[in-house]
Motif scaffolding. Structure first.
Motif, PDB file in Angstrom:
ATOM      1  N   ILE A 228      63.776 -49.835 -29.817  1.00  0.00           N
ATOM      2  CA  ILE A 228      62.517 -50.304 -29.235  1.00  0.00           C
ATOM      3  C   ILE A 228      62.714 -51.767 -28.856  1.00  0.00           C
ATOM      4  O   ILE A 228      63.273 -52.544 -29.653  1.00  0.00           O
ATOM      5  N   GLU A 229      62.273 -52.121 -27.673  1.00  0.00           N
ATOM      6  CA  GLU A 229      62.376 -53.521 -27.241  1.00  0.00           C
ATOM      7  C   GLU A 229      61.271 -54.361 -27.909  1.00  0.00           C
ATOM      8  O   GLU A 229      60.222 -53.830 -28.271  1.00  0.00           O
ATOM      9  N   ILE A 230      61.536 -55.641 -28.036  1.00  0.00           N
ATOM     10  CA  ILE A 230      60.562 -56.557 -28.641  1.00  0.00           C
ATOM     11  C   ILE A 230      59.919 -57.367 -27.515  1.00  0.00           C
ATOM     12  O   ILE A 230      60.629 -58.050 -26.770  1.00  0.00           O
ATOM     13  N   PRO A 231      58.582 -57.298 -27.397  1.00  0.00           N
ATOM     14  CA  PRO A 231      57.946 -58.021 -26.292  1.00  0.00           C
ATOM     15  C   PRO A 231      58.124 -59.531 -26.420  1.00  0.00           C
ATOM     16  O   PRO A 231      58.308 -60.049 -27.524  1.00  0.00           O
ATOM     17  N   GLU A 232      58.035 -60.177 -25.281  1.00  0.00           N
ATOM     18  CA  GLU A 232      58.267 -61.621 -25.244  1.00  0.00           C
ATOM     19  C   GLU A 232      57.305 -62.388 -26.152  1.00  0.00           C
ATOM     20  O   GLU A 232      57.678 -63.341 -26.814  1.00  0.00           O
ATOM     21  N   SER A 233      56.050 -61.936 -26.211  1.00  0.00           N
ATOM     22  CA  SER A 233      55.047 -62.639 -27.039  1.00  0.00           C
ATOM     23  C   SER A 233      55.464 -62.621 -28.509  1.00  0.00           C
ATOM     24  O   SER A 233      55.229 -63.590 -29.238  1.00  0.00           O
ATOM     25  N   VAL A 234      56.081 -61.540 -28.935  1.00  0.00           N
ATOM     26  CA  VAL A 234      56.532 -61.440 -30.332  1.00  0.00           C
ATOM     27  C   VAL A 234      57.826 -62.233 -30.511  1.00  0.00           C
ATOM     28  O   VAL A 234      58.002 -62.959 -31.499  1.00  0.00           O
ATOM     29  N   ALA A 235      58.707 -62.139 -29.527  1.00  0.00           N
ATOM     30  CA  ALA A 235      59.969 -62.895 -29.596  1.00  0.00           C
ATOM     31  C   ALA A 235      59.694 -64.387 -29.716  1.00  0.00           C
ATOM     32  O   ALA A 235      60.390 -65.105 -30.440  1.00  0.00           O
ATOM     33  N   GLU A 236      58.637 -64.838 -29.039  1.00  0.00           N
ATOM     34  CA  GLU A 236      58.298 -66.274 -29.101  1.00  0.00           C
ATOM     35  C   GLU A 236      57.982 -66.719 -30.525  1.00  0.00           C
ATOM     36  O   GLU A 236      58.269 -67.850 -30.908  1.00  0.00           O
TER      37      GLU A 236
ATOM     38  N   LEU B  38      64.570 -53.201 -32.169  1.00  0.00           N
ATOM     39  CA  LEU B  38      64.410 -52.419 -33.401  1.00  0.00           C
ATOM     40  C   LEU B  38      65.239 -51.150 -33.212  1.00  0.00           C
ATOM     41  O   LEU B  38      64.885 -50.296 -32.383  1.00  0.00           O
ATOM     42  N   THR B  39      66.330 -51.032 -33.917  1.00  0.00           N
ATOM     43  CA  THR B  39      67.207 -49.866 -33.743  1.00  0.00           C
ATOM     44  C   THR B  39      66.526 -48.599 -34.255  1.00  0.00           C
ATOM     45  O   THR B  39      65.996 -48.577 -35.366  1.00  0.00           O
ATOM     46  N   LEU B  40      66.536 -47.573 -33.418  1.00  0.00           N
ATOM     47  CA  LEU B  40      66.037 -46.259 -33.852  1.00  0.00           C
ATOM     48  C   LEU B  40      67.186 -45.399 -34.356  1.00  0.00           C
ATOM     49  O   LEU B  40      67.095 -44.783 -35.405  1.00  0.00           O
ATOM     50  N   ARG B  41      68.278 -45.336 -33.567  1.00  0.00           N
ATOM     51  CA  ARG B  41      69.418 -44.511 -33.974  1.00  0.00           C
ATOM     52  C   ARG B  41      70.697 -45.140 -33.449  1.00  0.00           C
ATOM     53  O   ARG B  41      70.869 -45.279 -32.235  1.00  0.00           O
ATOM     54  N   PHE B  42      71.575 -45.529 -34.354  1.00  0.00           N
ATOM     55  CA  PHE B  42      72.885 -46.024 -33.958  1.00  0.00           C
ATOM     56  C   PHE B  42      73.784 -44.835 -33.632  1.00  0.00           C
ATOM     57  O   PHE B  42      73.861 -43.877 -34.407  1.00  0.00           O
ATOM     58  N   ILE B  43      74.429 -44.878 -32.489  1.00  0.00           N
ATOM     59  CA  ILE B  43      75.294 -43.771 -32.056  1.00  0.00           C
ATOM     60  C   ILE B  43      76.766 -44.174 -32.130  1.00  0.00           C
ATOM     61  O   ILE B  43      77.607 -43.414 -32.581  1.00  0.00           O
ATOM     62  N   GLY B  44      77.052 -45.374 -31.692  1.00  0.00           N
ATOM     63  CA  GLY B  44      78.431 -45.860 -31.767  1.00  0.00           C
ATOM     64  C   GLY B  44      79.242 -45.499 -30.537  1.00  0.00           C
ATOM     65  O   GLY B  44      78.692 -45.186 -29.474  1.00  0.00           O
TER      66      GLY B  44
ATOM     67  N   SER C  53      55.320 -48.628 -25.772  1.00  0.00           N
ATOM     68  CA  SER C  53      55.014 -47.611 -24.759  1.00  0.00           C
ATOM     69  C   SER C  53      56.291 -47.038 -24.133  1.00  0.00           C
ATOM     70  O   SER C  53      56.224 -46.245 -23.187  1.00  0.00           O
ATOM     71  N   ARG C  54      57.442 -47.479 -24.666  1.00  0.00           N
ATOM     72  CA  ARG C  54      58.692 -46.838 -24.254  1.00  0.00           C
ATOM     73  C   ARG C  54      59.780 -47.179 -25.276  1.00  0.00           C
ATOM     74  O   ARG C  54      59.616 -48.107 -26.069  1.00  0.00           O
ATOM     75  N   PHE C  55      60.827 -46.400 -25.270  1.00  0.00           N
ATOM     76  CA  PHE C  55      62.013 -46.785 -26.024  1.00  0.00           C
ATOM     77  C   PHE C  55      63.201 -46.682 -25.078  1.00  0.00           C
ATOM     78  O   PHE C  55      63.055 -46.169 -23.967  1.00  0.00           O
ATOM     79  N   VAL C  56      64.327 -47.230 -25.491  1.00  0.00           N
ATOM     80  CA  VAL C  56      65.449 -47.329 -24.554  1.00  0.00           C
ATOM     81  C   VAL C  56      66.771 -46.937 -25.213  1.00  0.00           C
ATOM     82  O   VAL C  56      66.884 -46.905 -26.450  1.00  0.00           O
ATOM     83  N   LEU C  57      67.723 -46.646 -24.354  1.00  0.00           N
ATOM     84  CA  LEU C  57      69.108 -46.470 -24.795  1.00  0.00           C
ATOM     85  C   LEU C  57      69.865 -47.729 -24.399  1.00  0.00           C
ATOM     86  O   LEU C  57      69.875 -48.097 -23.214  1.00  0.00           O
TER      87      LEU C  57
END
Ligand code: 3AM
Length: 178
Positions: free
Chosen positions: A8-16, A38-44, A152-156
């Motif tokens: 999951i990505e961390i929004p800029e407002s939280v990163a600040e 925020l790692t959901l699943r490490f694949i390697g 509202s989204r997650f990423v690879l």
């Protein structure tokens, strides 16, 4: 071979908010805020076919958006501290998404994740930091005044082959929808 993990990505407002924590600990290598996640699943490091199967399974995940909140600071590694992280408050939405990512990894033919899931955002990797200095840092920083954010989204992500670490590249994004 790509080195992959879902996150999951961390929004800029939280990163600040998190940027304010990047000082005052000797032996800390602070993570570039662009690489907070925020790692959901490490694949390697996997072959192309495994990566394709995992990606396909991720695209089939159906889950609703949810809220997350940072919850305090901590360290991994006990007496040999190796990382500082911001914790994440318990969340049913996150648990559901994490389980779906685990199923996707199995669909991709990967072995089950053996480690307990401890949701976190790594803020620093430590080399030679003294445990008492880490404890003092955590005490000094206290809590994190962080607001709730909507996922509202997650990423690879991919990272540098075999080596890991940032910069991370978003290879694919998966929207969460009601
Ligand atoms: O989310 P963070 O940054 O704490 O530590 C690695 C990083 O975690 C972790 O996957 C994330 C993206 O690289 N990682 C590295 N090797 C791992 C492994 N063998 C691992 N997680 C589980 N098993």
């Amino acid at each position: 071979m790509p080195r992959l993990f879902s996150a999951i990505e961390i929004p800029e407002s939280v990163a600040e908010r998190l940027i304010l924590l990047r000082s005052g600990l000797s032996g800390a290598r602070w993570i570039d805020p662009d690489n907070y996640h925020l790692t959901l699943r490490f694949i390697g490091d996997v072959d192309g076919a495994t990566a394709r199967d995992f990606t396909l399974a991720l695209s089939e995940i159906v889950a609703a958006p949810f809220e997350l909140r940072l919850n305090g600071l901590g360290s991994f590694g006990g007496g040999k501290p190796r990382a500082i992280f911001a914790g994440i408050a318990p969340s049913d939405g996150l648990d559901t998404l994490r389980r779906a990512n685990e199923r996707a990894a199995r669909d991709g033919g990967l072995p089950p994740e053996g480690r307990n899931f401890k949701p976190h955002v790594t803020l620093a990797r430590l080399r030679g930091a003294r445990p008492d200095a880490v404890a003092a840092y955590l005490e000094r920083q206290g809590g994190i005044a962080a607001e709730t954010f909507t996922v509202s989204r997650f990423v690879l992500y991919s990272s540098r082959n075999s080596v890991g670490g940032g910069p991370y590249v978003v290879e694919a994004a998966y929207p969460l929808e009601n």
